[in-house]
Design a protein around this motif. Structure first.
Motif, PDB file in Angstrom:
ATOM      1  N   LYS A   3     -14.172  20.981  26.566  1.00  0.00           N
ATOM      2  CA  LYS A   3     -14.398  21.504  25.217  1.00  0.00           C
ATOM      3  C   LYS A   3     -15.877  21.662  24.906  1.00  0.00           C
ATOM      4  CE  LYS A   3     -12.812  20.719  20.491  1.00  0.00           C
ATOM      5  NZ  LYS A   3     -12.032  19.816  19.635  1.00  0.00           N
ATOM      6  N   TYR A  54      -8.559  34.172  11.730  1.00  0.00           N
ATOM      7  CA  TYR A  54      -7.512  33.250  12.165  1.00  0.00           C
ATOM      8  C   TYR A  54      -6.192  33.994  12.363  1.00  0.00           C
ATOM      9  CZ  TYR A  54      -3.859  29.809  12.191  1.00  0.00           C
ATOM     10  OH  TYR A  54      -2.746  29.099  12.544  1.00  0.00           O
ATOM     11  N   MET A 133      -2.238  22.334  13.175  1.00  0.00           N
ATOM     12  CA  MET A 133      -3.487  21.921  13.812  1.00  0.00           C
ATOM     13  C   MET A 133      -3.204  21.128  15.096  1.00  0.00           C
ATOM     14  SD  MET A 133      -6.091  23.165  12.224  1.00  0.00           S
ATOM     15  CE  MET A 133      -7.403  22.205  12.980  1.00  0.00           C
ATOM     16  N   MET A 136      -1.857  23.675  17.780  1.00  0.00           N
ATOM     17  CA  MET A 136      -2.691  24.830  18.070  1.00  0.00           C
ATOM     18  C   MET A 136      -3.404  24.700  19.416  1.00  0.00           C
ATOM     19  SD  MET A 136      -5.716  26.485  15.700  1.00  0.00           S
ATOM     20  CE  MET A 136      -4.751  26.172  14.216  1.00  0.00           C
ATOM     21  N   GLU A 138      -6.227  24.998  22.168  1.00  0.00           N
ATOM     22  CA  GLU A 138      -7.674  24.822  22.037  1.00  0.00           C
ATOM     23  C   GLU A 138      -8.409  26.156  22.007  1.00  0.00           C
ATOM     24  OE1 GLU A 138      -9.598  22.144  21.487  1.00  0.00           O
ATOM     25  OE2 GLU A 138      -7.736  21.024  21.210  1.00  0.00           O
ATOM     26  N   LYS A 141      -8.364  27.376  18.508  1.00  0.00           N
ATOM     27  CA  LYS A 141      -9.289  26.567  17.706  1.00  0.00           C
ATOM     28  C   LYS A 141     -10.733  27.006  17.934  1.00  0.00           C
ATOM     29  CE  LYS A 141      -6.478  22.333  17.503  1.00  0.00           C
ATOM     30  NZ  LYS A 141      -6.407  20.908  17.875  1.00  0.00           N
ATOM     31  N   ASP A 142     -11.079  27.217  19.205  1.00  0.00           N
ATOM     32  CA  ASP A 142     -12.448  27.605  19.528  1.00  0.00           C
ATOM     33  C   ASP A 142     -12.776  29.003  19.011  1.00  0.00           C
ATOM     34  OD1 ASP A 142     -12.801  25.191  20.765  1.00  0.00           O
ATOM     35  OD2 ASP A 142     -12.537  25.955  22.798  1.00  0.00           O
ATOM     36  N   THR A 144     -11.548  30.403  16.343  1.00  0.00           N
ATOM     37  CA  THR A 144     -11.440  30.521  14.885  1.00  0.00           C
ATOM     38  C   THR A 144     -12.267  29.493  14.134  1.00  0.00           C
ATOM     39  OG1 THR A 144      -9.500  29.067  14.810  1.00  0.00           O
ATOM     40  CG2 THR A 144      -9.093  31.427  15.070  1.00  0.00           C
ATOM     41  N   ASN A 145     -12.474  28.333  14.765  1.00  0.00           N
ATOM     42  CA  ASN A 145     -13.186  27.240  14.086  1.00  0.00           C
ATOM     43  C   ASN A 145     -12.488  26.856  12.780  1.00  0.00           C
ATOM     44  OD1 ASN A 145     -15.253  25.393  14.351  1.00  0.00           O
ATOM     45  ND2 ASN A 145     -16.702  26.566  13.130  1.00  0.00           N
ATOM     46  N   THR A 147     -10.337  24.939   9.999  1.00  0.00           N
ATOM     47  CA  THR A 147     -10.168  23.541   9.609  1.00  0.00           C
ATOM     48  C   THR A 147      -8.792  23.352   8.980  1.00  0.00           C
ATOM     49  OG1 THR A 147     -11.043  23.863   7.379  1.00  0.00           O
ATOM     50  CG2 THR A 147     -12.634  23.358   9.133  1.00  0.00           C
ATOM     51  N   GLU A 148      -8.357  22.121   8.905  1.00  0.00           N
ATOM     52  CA  GLU A 148      -7.049  21.857   8.307  1.00  0.00           C
ATOM     53  C   GLU A 148      -7.046  22.206   6.821  1.00  0.00           C
ATOM     54  OE1 GLU A 148      -3.981  18.077   7.814  1.00  0.00           O
ATOM     55  OE2 GLU A 148      -5.223  18.248   9.624  1.00  0.00           O
ATOM     56  N   ASP A 366       1.240  28.394  16.010  1.00  0.00           N
ATOM     57  CA  ASP A 366      -0.106  28.959  15.930  1.00  0.00           C
ATOM     58  C   ASP A 366      -0.114  30.234  15.100  1.00  0.00           C
ATOM     59  OD1 ASP A 366      -1.292  27.042  17.388  1.00  0.00           O
ATOM     60  OD2 ASP A 366      -1.458  28.179  19.243  1.00  0.00           O
TER      61      ASP A 366
END
Length: 378
Positions: A3, A54, A133, A136, A138, A141-142, A144-145, A147-148, A366
């Motif tokens: 990561k 997202y 979250m 999802m 990784e 996540k990377d 879109t960055n 957050t919950e 997702d």
């Protein structure tokens, strides 16, 4: 690549792109700036790039996953032409933005009507955000960055949109009669024209006589179709209005146990047998489809009126154009082990397909509804 390394690479790419785009007279927005970058507006309401990105990335990942599951190469999918001069990437992005627009229209209408989420519904939003979250990938996540907390806002907006949708369809009649939903089962043997149309007609007449004489079970009609490479067998379950052609119309005219034949241009002669003119299970299964169609039609009518009341929707194309699907989020797993063989000699499921199946549930999560209303309005 772990990561931390992915983040370092992402940062390096962002710096490189910033320098490259600056020479073109346009500054590329970095991922960290997405929450403050307006990509679209509905009147005075601002829609930020982090939310739309997202939606786009979740859609991208899910599409790539299913593309791979069907044995196709995701690395070439996004720039492929759909046959209309539009790439799959362009089509996907247009669908995402359309969904975002619809969500914001319905959310605005919900607020206007005083519709709000109950405590129980808010609790479900929290649970959905937390679970999403966790599930999802990784790569999403990377990319879109997200957050919950931001995810809660997105899910809340979709939940409100869904409640506005429910308001729009609340008066739809959900009672469906057997007559309206009636489904029948027909089976048929097609005798293709081939090079001799008259011979095909004669063959069809002979088959019709055999079917009328008792060779009308599925097994019997399949056996007839296997006698000649010019014959094919099929069966259909359908109701009024489903098939507007010679075969469908003939099938609708037959009663249980009756046989008929008809010629359809470009195909040949069809010998049609009606197994039943009313199938209870299929009829009951058709009723929800009819209700869904009624709801969709009502929603589209109401939604069109609501849109007229809304302020203009504008997309900043310079910002939106920076979202590109230039690298895959879903990575097809590499398999090194040979397929396992059972004691009966059956080959086991390959690792890639197995992994894809296991990942599909997470992908569904997702792909948080890019628009609850878009789904409901289909």
């Amino acid at each position: 690549m772990n990561k931390m390394m992915r983040r370092l690479v992402s940062a390096a790419v962002a710096v490189f792109m910033l320098g490259a785009s600056a020479g073109c007279g346009r500054t590329r927005v970095t991922l960290e700036k997405y929450p403050d970058t307006v990509v679209a507006t509905l009147g005075d309401t601002k829609i930020y790039l982090d939310e739309v990105n997202y939606m786009a990335r979740a859609s991208q990942y899910t599409n790539e996953l299913y593309y791979a599951m069907y044995g196709m190469d995701p690395s070439t999918m996004w720039q492929s032409d759909l046959g209309t001069g539009t790439t799959m990437e362009t089509y996907s992005k247009e669908s995402v933005m359309k969904g975002v627009y619809q969500t914001y229209v319905l959310k605005a209408k919900a607020e206007e009507l005083g519709i709000a989420l109950s405590e129980d519904e808010l609790k479900k939003v929290d649970e959905a955000a937390s679970q999403t979250m966790k599930d999802m990938d990784e790569a999403v996540k990377d990319a879109t960055n997200i957050t919950e907390e931001r995810l809660k806002e997105i899910i809340t907006a979709n939940a409100l949109a869904m409640k506005a949708y429910q308001e729009a369809i609340k008066d739809v009649d959900t009672e469906v009669s057997d007559e309206e939903a009636a489904q029948r089962i027909i089976r048929y043997v097609l005798v293709k024209d081939g090079e001799d149309a008259e011979a095909a007609k004669t063959q069809a007449e002979e088959i019709k006589g055999r079917v009328e004489g008792g060779e009308n079970s599925e097994e019997a009609m399949k056996a007839i179709a296997e006698e000649n490479e010019n014959f094919t067998y099929n069966t259909n379950t359908y109701g009024a209005g489903d098939f507007d052609n010679e075969v469908g119309n003939l099938g609708m005219s037959l009663k249980t146990g009756e046989t008929g034949s008809v010629y359809q241009e470009g195909y040949g002669w069809y010998v049609v047998y009606c197994e039943t003119d009313f199938d209870r299970e299929a009829t009951d299964n058709e009723k929800p489809t009819i209700i869904s169609k009624r709801q969709s039609e009502k929603f589209q009518t109401v939604y069109a009126e609501w849109v007229k009341e809304m302020p203009s929707f504008k997309v900043d194309e310079k910002v939106w154009s920076q979202i590109v699907f230039d690298s895959n989020l879903f990575k097809v797993p590499e398999t090194t082990a040979a397929p396992e063989t059972t004691s009966a000699g059956e080959t086991g499921t390959s690792g890639a397909a197995e992994t894809a199946e296991e990942t599909s549930a997470a992908a569904e999560t997702d792909a948080t509804q890019s628009s609850a209303a878009e789904t409901a309005g289909e």
